[in-house]
Design an enzyme around this catalytic site. Structure first.
Site: not given
Ligand code: NAD
Length: 266
Positions: A159, A155
């Site tokens: 991450k 990744h």
């Molecule tokens: P990222 O850090 O780019 O985005 C996460 C966002 O959540 C940030 O903008 C952050 O400010 C926000 N956030 C944090 N606390 C918050 C709150 N209290 N209220 C509202 N927003 C809040 O990360 P990402 O790459 O987008 O990944 C996010 C999550 O999704 C991770 O756990 C990742 O592993 C997961 N993910 C899952 C899949 C899937 O298919 N299930 C795919 C990609 C990523």
């Protein structure tokens, strides 16, 4: 029309969800949440996502916008997602959760909250990975104990959790198919003189590099051959589109904890 709230709407996944929602005819963005202090608060969610203005302002105040008639889609942190899911359950609403890295206790709480809310929880919303999980169970059962199982994932450098939720899920599926207790047989690193590989261990290794969206390989190796199953995500829209399918699925469901397998009817 299905009304949706995106949590983490300025994040890598959240902004792609907002962009895909802007093109969907049957789903409408009605709320966008970000973390307190986030620089994008107060801005239009569509503009932040790099698409057209959608008339939805990013806010950190979840309670007023998480209502029973909206589906909350969360790709944030485990703590933030649980806070939002508690509000969803209190409102008797629905949620699609893609956040990874939940602890065992947090997973138990999600299962408990899903008695009051309809929740799709998936570490990976891609259709390819969902099908791969099915294929892995078959491969593990058919190949059996004579094949060494090693799982690698790559990744992007940003991450936070390791191994990925998907790699963890793949390891769980293989362990269950082989009748092994993953907690007892998982190996997350080798260094020095660990000795010869034991037959039962399942290796799970994480690489972090640049901007890789997500790659997983499960290798089954024995004397004379090796068979590998690889999934490569080319962009985040594959997860966003899968999550939108999950939102359509959960829109009409009663409370319960659903998986992406349920969404695809596998
Ligand atoms: P990222 O850090 O780019 O985005 C996460 C966002 O959540 C940030 O903008 C952050 O400010 C926000 N956030 C944090 N606390 C918050 C709150 N209290 N209220 C509202 N927003 C809040 O990360 P990402 O790459 O987008 O990944 C996010 C999550 O999704 C991770 O756990 C990742 O592993 C997961 N993910 C899952 C899949 C899937 O298919 N299930 C795919 C990609 C990523």
């Amino acid at each position: 029309m299905i009304n949706v709230v995106v949590a983490g709407a300025a994040g890598r996944m959240g902004s792609r969800l907002v962009a895909c929602l802007a093109e969907a005819r049957d789903l409408r963005l009605t709320g966008a949440l970000e973390a307190p202090g986030h620089p994008a608060l107060g801005r239009d969610a569509g503009e932040v996502a790099g698409v057209t203005r959608l008339g939805v302002t990013l806010t950190h105040e979840a309670a007023p916008i998480i209502t029973g008639d909206r589906i909350v889609m969360a790709f944030t942190s485990p703590e933030a997602s649980l806070t939002h899911l508690r509000l969803v359950a209190a409102a008797g609403g629905r949620a699609v959760i893609g956040t990874t890295g939940f602890s065992g206790t947090q997973r138990e709480e999600i299962a408990d909250l899903a008695r009051k809310a309809a929740v799709v929880l998936a570490a990976n919303f891609s259709v390819g990975v969902t099908v791969a999980l099915r294929a892995l169970a078959l491969m593990a059962r058919a190949l059996g104990d004579d094949y060494d199982v090693e799982i690698t994932e790559i990744h992007h450098r940003f991450k936070k959790d390791a191994p990925s939720g998907t790699a963890q899920h793949m390891a769980e599926v293989v362990a269950a198919a082989l009748g092994r207790d993953l907690g007892a047989v998982a190996v997350h690193g080798r260094q020095g003189m660990p000795g010869e590989r034991t037959g039962k261990e399942i290796g799970v290794f994480s690489l972090r590099s640049g901007d890789v969206v997500g790659e997983h390989t499960v290798s089954f190796g024995t004397l004379g051959e090796r068979v590998e199953l690889t999934h490569r995500a080319h962009n985040r829209d594959t997860f966003a589109r899968g999550a939108l399918r999950a939102a359509r699925f959960v829109a009409g469901r009663p409370p319960g904890l659903y998986s992406m397998q349920d969404v695809l009817g596998l």
